[in-house]
Design a protein around this motif. Structure first.
Motif, PDB file in Angstrom:
ATOM      1  N   UNK A  58       0.834  -1.200   0.000  1.00  0.00           N
ATOM      2  CA  UNK A  58       0.000   0.000   0.000  1.00  0.00           C
ATOM      3  C   UNK A  58       0.870   1.251   0.000  1.00  0.00           C
ATOM      4  N   UNK A  59       1.935   1.215   0.828  1.00  0.00           N
ATOM      5  CA  UNK A  59       2.839   2.362   0.863  1.00  0.00           C
ATOM      6  C   UNK A  59       3.479   2.562  -0.506  1.00  0.00           C
ATOM      7  N   UNK A  60       3.875   1.460  -1.161  1.00  0.00           N
ATOM      8  CA  UNK A  60       4.516   1.574  -2.463  1.00  0.00           C
ATOM      9  C   UNK A  60       3.551   2.087  -3.529  1.00  0.00           C
ATOM     10  N   UNK A  61       2.241   1.979  -3.265  1.00  0.00           N
ATOM     11  CA  UNK A  61       1.274   2.516  -4.219  1.00  0.00           C
ATOM     12  C   UNK A  61       1.032   4.004  -3.991  1.00  0.00           C
ATOM     13  N   UNK A  62       1.616   4.544  -2.920  1.00  0.00           N
ATOM     14  CA  UNK A  62       1.462   5.969  -2.673  1.00  0.00           C
ATOM     15  C   UNK A  62       0.406   6.297  -1.634  1.00  0.00           C
ATOM     16  N   UNK A  63      -0.124   5.288  -0.925  1.00  0.00           N
ATOM     17  CA  UNK A  63      -1.104   5.556   0.121  1.00  0.00           C
ATOM     18  C   UNK A  63      -0.371   6.070   1.363  1.00  0.00           C
ATOM     19  N   UNK A  64      -0.768   7.222   1.905  1.00  0.00           N
ATOM     20  CA  UNK A  64      -0.094   7.742   3.102  1.00  0.00           C
ATOM     21  C   UNK A  64      -0.426   6.886   4.305  1.00  0.00           C
ATOM     22  N   UNK A  65       0.383   5.862   4.579  1.00  0.00           N
ATOM     23  CA  UNK A  65       0.020   4.863   5.589  1.00  0.00           C
ATOM     24  C   UNK A  65      -0.052   5.456   6.994  1.00  0.00           C
TER      25      UNK A  65
END
Lengths: 392, 251
Positions: free
Chosen positions: A254-261
């Motif tokens: 998710x982080x690698x997709x650009x979601x601000x975790x």
């Protein structure tokens, strides 16, 4: 016989309304524990804060007189959500985010926070509230100013080492001085329990057979349904809900997709905490409000999440209603009375058995035993995840 | 109205080097995994990283996307240092990652997986329902018929296509692909290879590829060969000799 049936129905209704409170609390836990894997032992205390918020809102509305006073409960529900969500947010930002992936430390830290919160409501006074506000203003304000400097990274540790004791000293000193003023030194809640007056339109109930269905309990059930619909919509239809579900299932990708975790974590935690606040607001209508209110519910809420199956909201719903109802039916002695009144010969020995368990604490023992037995059969809970997705 | 992928090489700011890794050293605990790695991906080119299993290729990629932090060295992306950025910030700067094992979010539908790809998109469309451009379905027609299926229920090849499509949704400047043909049946390997070539041609994206499949390796402009955590050979792929292939590809 008819009387026994009415008794049974009454018991089930009361059980469901207790289950409904459990369900709101457990929904919050299911989100925090089920989705994020964080064991938050302070969840019960967030409920307690919600209940106290209801009490404060009610006090604030009292001078307004009758037509307005009756509406306080709606303001209280929203206020309880916001207060608990803000405290939960502070808890996540200040403590829990440093402990992700370390369940034991999280457990201990949140247990500590729950003790702090319990003592806080016992000893909070005007002077204390002001000095806490002074500390936050000085410390975080200074950090906010300093963070804009370009050499922040290099001076961070030194700055905190100076700022923290300095602002603590100023806040502590001002707190001590303010404590000399009698009005400010008075405790807000003290250790005694307080009572929330239900609005006039929630008193009484719909007559049903020999008993009645109280409006407060109907209100709580309606509130629960509303929360359920809201959470379902939020998780499944909104953009942030999609982000939450994604981070829950695969944080790194998710982080690698650009979601601000980091933001997603904070939001998830605030949401779960806010639900605890709403549950607290509901509980305040059923009984008196005290600092230890949360401890009664935390274990039951965790049981709901475990029995329901981690990560499935449907499971939590069924489990909350079943556990709430069973607990009430056994604890209130309804089962014993029905068996005794049924007149069936071979059931009579069971009457003694159920009478023995017909107190609140013994009922809990029996529910515990049933849950342990159930988890032997279905270790993953009522609705375990299934299909190819589990291994993925 | 559907979106197209408007990133052609001509309308981009021009830093000639898309990605520059220099002097990178990475340790797992005390074991030294990456040793002084230098690697450059020129803009608009496809660079292939080869080497046998366990030499640190995936570790290098994870350092580039931000999942791992190196002990020493620097990584520059589009002329800016990115070592201090978290993975999500790097993604929003334009690095898209298609990891080994695909990492499709299993309990989200194919459509939701694709929409998540938009998170990194600088020109995020407001209405999400119409946000999946037709180009995606032209590249991977199989996805259009599966929009409501759970990502975890797809076959390996379909998941791979979904993972690449998801990465493209963010309109990235650099596509990082980790063994996209691993464990996939030969006919779909050719599909994926053709899709990647078409993506480079139409969008001008730069590609960093880790690959064992020789036919795919030959499509790249340049290669780097890794051994024991260091780069030991590099050059244009048309100079790739059989000797080097024997040594570095597990074929």
């Amino acid at each position: 016989m008819l009387q026994a049936l009415f008794g049974l129905f009454d018991g089930i209704f009361n059980g469901i309304s207790i289950g409904a409170v459990l369900l709101i609390a457990a929904l919050g836990l299911a989100i925090i524990f089920g989705l994020m894997g964080v064991i938050n032992l302070a969840h019960g205390e967030l409920m307690m804060l919600g209940a106290y918020t209801t009490y404060v809102v009610q006090l604030a509305f009292r001078p307004l007189g009758e037509p307005l006073f009756s509406l306080y409960i709606f303001v209280a529900v929203v206020a309880a959500f916001i207060v608990a969500a803000l405290v939960g947010l502070a808890l996540e930002r200040g403590v829990i985010r440093y402990l992700y992936g370390r369940p034991l430390e999280t457990l201990l830290a949140t247990w500590g926070v729950s003790l702090i919160l319990r003592q806080f409501v016992r000893s909070v006074s005007g002077a204390m509230a002001i000095s806490i506000a002074v500390f936050c203003l000085l410390f975080f304000g200074a950090l906010w100013v300093l963070r804009k400097r370009s050499d922040w990274a290099s001076m961070q540790k030194k700055a905190i080492a100076i700022l923290l004791p300095l602002s603590l000293a100023i806040a502590g000193g001002s707190g001590f001085l303010l404590n000399q003023v009698p009005i400010l030194a008075r405790l807000w809640f003290s250790t005694r329990n307080v009572d929330v007056t239900a609005p006039a339109w929630l008193r009484g109930g719909i007559p049903f057979g020999i008993s009645q269905l109280p409006y407060t309990r109907l209100f709580i059930i309606a509130l629960t349904v509303l929360c359920l619909i809201g959470i379902y919509w939020f998780l499944n239809r909104s953009v942030w809900g999609l982000r939450i579900r994604s981070v829950t299932q695969n944080r790194d990708m998710s982080a690698c997709l650009g979601i601000p975790t980091a933001q997603v974590d904070a939001l998830t935690f605030a949401l779960g905490s806010g639900l605890a606040g709403v549950a607290g607001c509901a509980v305040s209508l059923l009984g008196s409000v005290g600092p230890n209110l949360g401890t009664n519910y935390i274990v039951d809420s965790f049981m709901v999440v475990v029995v329901g199956g981690v990560g499935k909201l449907v499971g939590s719903i069924v489990a909350a209603l079943v556990i709430g109802t069973l607990n009430y039916l056994i604890g209130s002695g309804t089962i014993a009375i029905i068996l005794g009144g049924s007149g069936v010969e071979f059931l009579q020995p069971l009457v003694g058995f159920f009478t023995f368990f017909a107190t609140a604490s013994m009922a809990k023992v029996m529910v515990f035993v049933l849950i342990i037995a159930f988890l032997q059969v279905r270790p993953a809970g009522l609705f375990p995840q299934k299909g190819r997705s589990v291994e993925a | 109205m559907t979106q197209t992928m408007p990133t052609t090489p001509s309308d981009r700011p021009t830093a000639e080097v898309m990605l520059k890794v220099s002097g990178l050293n990475f340790y797992y605990g005390e074991s030294h995994i990456l040793r002084d790695v230098d690697l450059t991906v020129p803009r608009g080119e496809m660079v292939c990283l080869i080497g046998r299993n366990g030499v640190g290729k995936t570790t290098l990629l994870k350092n580039i996307v931000g999942l791992l932090k190196p002990r020493q060295g620097s990584i520059q992306f589009d002329g800016h240092p990115i070592l201090n950025l978290s993975p999500d910030r790097r993604a929003r700067h334009g690095i898209a990652y298609v990891p080994q094992g695909r990492e499709i979010i299993p309990r989200l539908t194919v459509k939701e997986n694709l929409l998540l790809g938009l998170e990194a998109n600088p020109n995020k469309p407001k209405k999400r329902d119409t946000a999946i451009p037709d180009d995606i379905f032209e590249l991977f027609p199989v996805l259009e018929t599966m929009l409501t299926r759970m990502g975890g229920d797809l076959s390996g090849g379909q998941q791979q296509q979904l993972a690449i499509a998801r990465a493209l949704m963010g309109q990235p400047q650099l596509l990082v692909l980790d063994e996209p043909t691993e464990g996939i049946q030969p006919s779909i390997i050719l599909d994926i290879e053709a899709a990647v070539k078409k993506i480079i041609r139409t969008t001008g994206v730069s590609v960093l590829l880790v690959e064992q499949h020789l036919h795919f390796v030959r499509q790249a402009d340049r290669y780097y060969a890794m051994q024991k955590g260091g780069i030991v050979a590099s050059g244009p792929t048309h100079e790739l000799s059989n000797e080097v292939i024997q040594q570095f590809l597990a074929v």
